[in-house]
Scaffold this active site. Structure first.
Site, PDB file in Angstrom:
ATOM      1  N   ASP A 110       0.867  -1.178   0.000  1.00  7.44           N
ATOM      2  CA  ASP A 110       0.000   0.000   0.000  1.00  7.44           C
ATOM      3  C   ASP A 110       0.901   1.224   0.000  1.00  7.44           C
ATOM      4  O   ASP A 110       1.797   1.336   0.843  1.00  7.44           O
ATOM      5  CB  ASP A 110      -0.880   0.025   1.256  1.00  7.44           C
ATOM      6  CG  ASP A 110      -2.020  -0.982   1.168  1.00  7.44           C
ATOM      7  OD1 ASP A 110      -2.206  -1.550   0.077  1.00  7.44           O
ATOM      8  OD2 ASP A 110      -2.704  -1.202   2.180  1.00  7.44           O
ATOM      9  N   ASP A 126     -14.159  -6.336  -3.945  1.00 13.29           N
ATOM     10  CA  ASP A 126     -14.186  -6.406  -2.475  1.00 13.29           C
ATOM     11  C   ASP A 126     -15.542  -6.958  -2.074  1.00 13.29           C
ATOM     12  O   ASP A 126     -16.569  -6.323  -2.331  1.00 13.29           O
ATOM     13  CB  ASP A 126     -13.994  -5.008  -1.868  1.00 13.29           C
ATOM     14  CG  ASP A 126     -12.611  -4.435  -2.144  1.00 13.29           C
ATOM     15  OD1 ASP A 126     -11.697  -5.224  -2.481  1.00 13.29           O
ATOM     16  OD2 ASP A 126     -12.438  -3.210  -2.026  1.00 13.29           O
TER      17      ASP A 126
END
Lengths: 253, 214
Positions: free
Chosen positions: A12, A131
């Site tokens: 990330d 997701d």
């Protein structure tokens, strides 16, 4: 002799820096994505994924510079995700040296964007990120905004739809398992992997090496993505590959 | 200074290819160009390609690259990559049928959906990831690379492995297919050396020092 299953470490990145931290032994700067990418490359990672969590335009420019630097030093496939909304975003990332882009909420907002992107750049570089959260027995729903916003869309149906629109690969994250370290949602992974004929990357929940193997053997995933078990030096990529091979999975060693 | 030209016809992973070449050949000049004159003056030429075959072939014709490839590919080291390899064959079934450049006999066809491999696992399409390549030809571009080394593939169409004497490497996914082909000073790979870590870089290094003979 067969196609190897892939291990994909995930970073990330915010404003050009790795967040959530990386803690390898011997690394000089745990926040430098170039150094981290190089380290995973040396360990034999099969691909790398970087998710850009930057919200600002300036931050995005920094990300493009980062991708440019990594692509000059790391010669394995690189996927960039986060905030990819237009064909111009895709072009900028591919020109900087990314091999694939991952599209998430922009696909939910406008599914035809996936058609457009796939026709323009080729299915091989279009990853659709899903997701999903469990909403019932054998039922999973797509959520956006980091898992806060329900969409009413069935995850398995959505994966099929994305394949039909030209996605080349699915990056499937269980929001229930993300960060929990109890293993992938294997039922979700399997339901999606068996429903589509494109490769599926399992994500969310890895806490040990058996979880990676389970994702392939029980979840039918083609690749497994993990962050924290690698970032903190808990396990190395070669250890993960040895373990998976030991459970009968074809790996690139 | 020797020049390696990466042909730019608007399609392809040009930057990845160029960066890998720069990495392995620091003493050569790597240029990305669509200019026929500059490409024709280069010592070595690379034809990359990604995306749909019809678009690639059309772009090659529009840019004058198709004619150029015919003219220069057999008098200097020439490397085709991915769709840049498929384009060298005669015909592809992609996009309802596309005539390609025809430097190698044979055609390109799609992997079938829904097939399973020897272990019973489904063969997904595209064929994406690291697969083993059996070196079927003793060729300078394989120097220093283990037989059965793994390279990174991503493709839905493949070239049939015929004729055998022009196949330099074989890979198996559902069926055996041509992972690399060679004739004269041309070498071409279905896989992406620029994404295949150390073995891929070694192949580019071999290419950067190849005299075009084998």
């Amino acid at each position: 002799m067969a196609l190897a299953k892939r291990i994909i470490p995930c970073l990330d990145v915010d404003k050009g820096r790795v967040v959530k931290g990386v803690n390898f032994v011997g690394i000089r700067d745990a926040g430098d994505p170039i150094e981290v990418a190089r380290r995973y490359n040396e360990q034999g990672a099969d691909e790398l994924t970087m998710l850009d969590i930057t919200a600002t335009h300036e931050g995005r420019e920094t990300m493009i510079d980062t991708v440019h630097s990594i692509a000059g030093q790391v010669f394995i496939p690189l996927t960039i995700g986060g905030g990819i909304r237009t064909c111009e975003d895709i072009r900028a990332m591919l020109n900087a040296g990314a091999d694939k882009v991952s599209i998430n909420s922009a696909a939910v907002k406008n599914p035809a964007f996936v058609n457009e992107a796939s026709e323009r750049f080729g299915a091989q570089c279009i990853v659709v990120a899903i997701d999903a959260k469990q909403t019932g027995a054998g039922e999973w729903e797509i959520f956006t905004h980091g898992g806060r916003q329900p969409t009413g869309i069935d995850a398995v149906q959505w994966a099929r739809d994305m394949e039909g629109r030209g996605a080349g690969e699915i990056l499937l994250t269980s929001m229930d398992r993300d960060g929990v370290k109890t293993g992938f949602d294997l039922a979700l992974t399997r339901a999606v992997a068996d429903a589509v004929s494109i490769p599926v990357i399992a994500s969310g929940g890895v806490g040990n090496l058996d979880h990676l193997a389970d994702g392939v053997l029980e979840g039918h995933a083609d690749a497994v993505l993990a962050a924290s078990i690698f970032h903190f030096g808990e396990f190395t990529v070669p250890q993960a590959k040895q373990h998976m091979q030991g459970r009968g999975i074809e790996m690139r060693l | 200074m020797a020049v390696i030209a990466v042909i730019d016809y608007g399609m392809g992973n040009l930057h990845s290819v160029a960066k890998a070449l720069e990495h392995v050949a620091p003493n050569q000049q790597v240029i990305i160009s669509g200019d026929s004159q500059r490409i024709a003056e280069a010592d070595r030429v690379v034809l990359p390609g990604v995306g749909a075959m019809r678009d690639c072939i059309k772009a090659m014709h529009d840019a004058g690259v198709a004619e150029l490839v015919h003219r220069i590919s057999r008098d200097r080291p020439f490397l085709g990559v991915c769709v840049g390899m498929q384009a060298l064959l005669e015909h592809s079934t992609e996009n309802g049928g596309v005539d390609a450049l025809g430097l190698f006999p044979g055609r390109v066809q799609r992997f079938e959906n829904g097939l399973i491999d020897a272990s019973g696992a489904p063969c997904k399409v595209p064929h994406m990831g690291w697969n083993q390549v059996e070196q079927t030809l003793d060729h300078p571009l394989w120097q220093g690379i283990d037989n059965q080394a793994r390279f990174y593939f991503v493709h839905s169409y493949y070239a049939r492995p015929e004729p055998r004497d022009q196949v330099a490497g074989l890979c198996t996914y559902q069926v055996p297919f041509a992972a690399a082909i060679a004739r004269d000073s041309i070498f071409a790979t279905q896989f992406h050396p620029e994404k295949s870590a150390a073995d891929g870089l070694r192949l580019y290094r071999n290419f950067a020092h190849w005299d075009g003979r084998y």
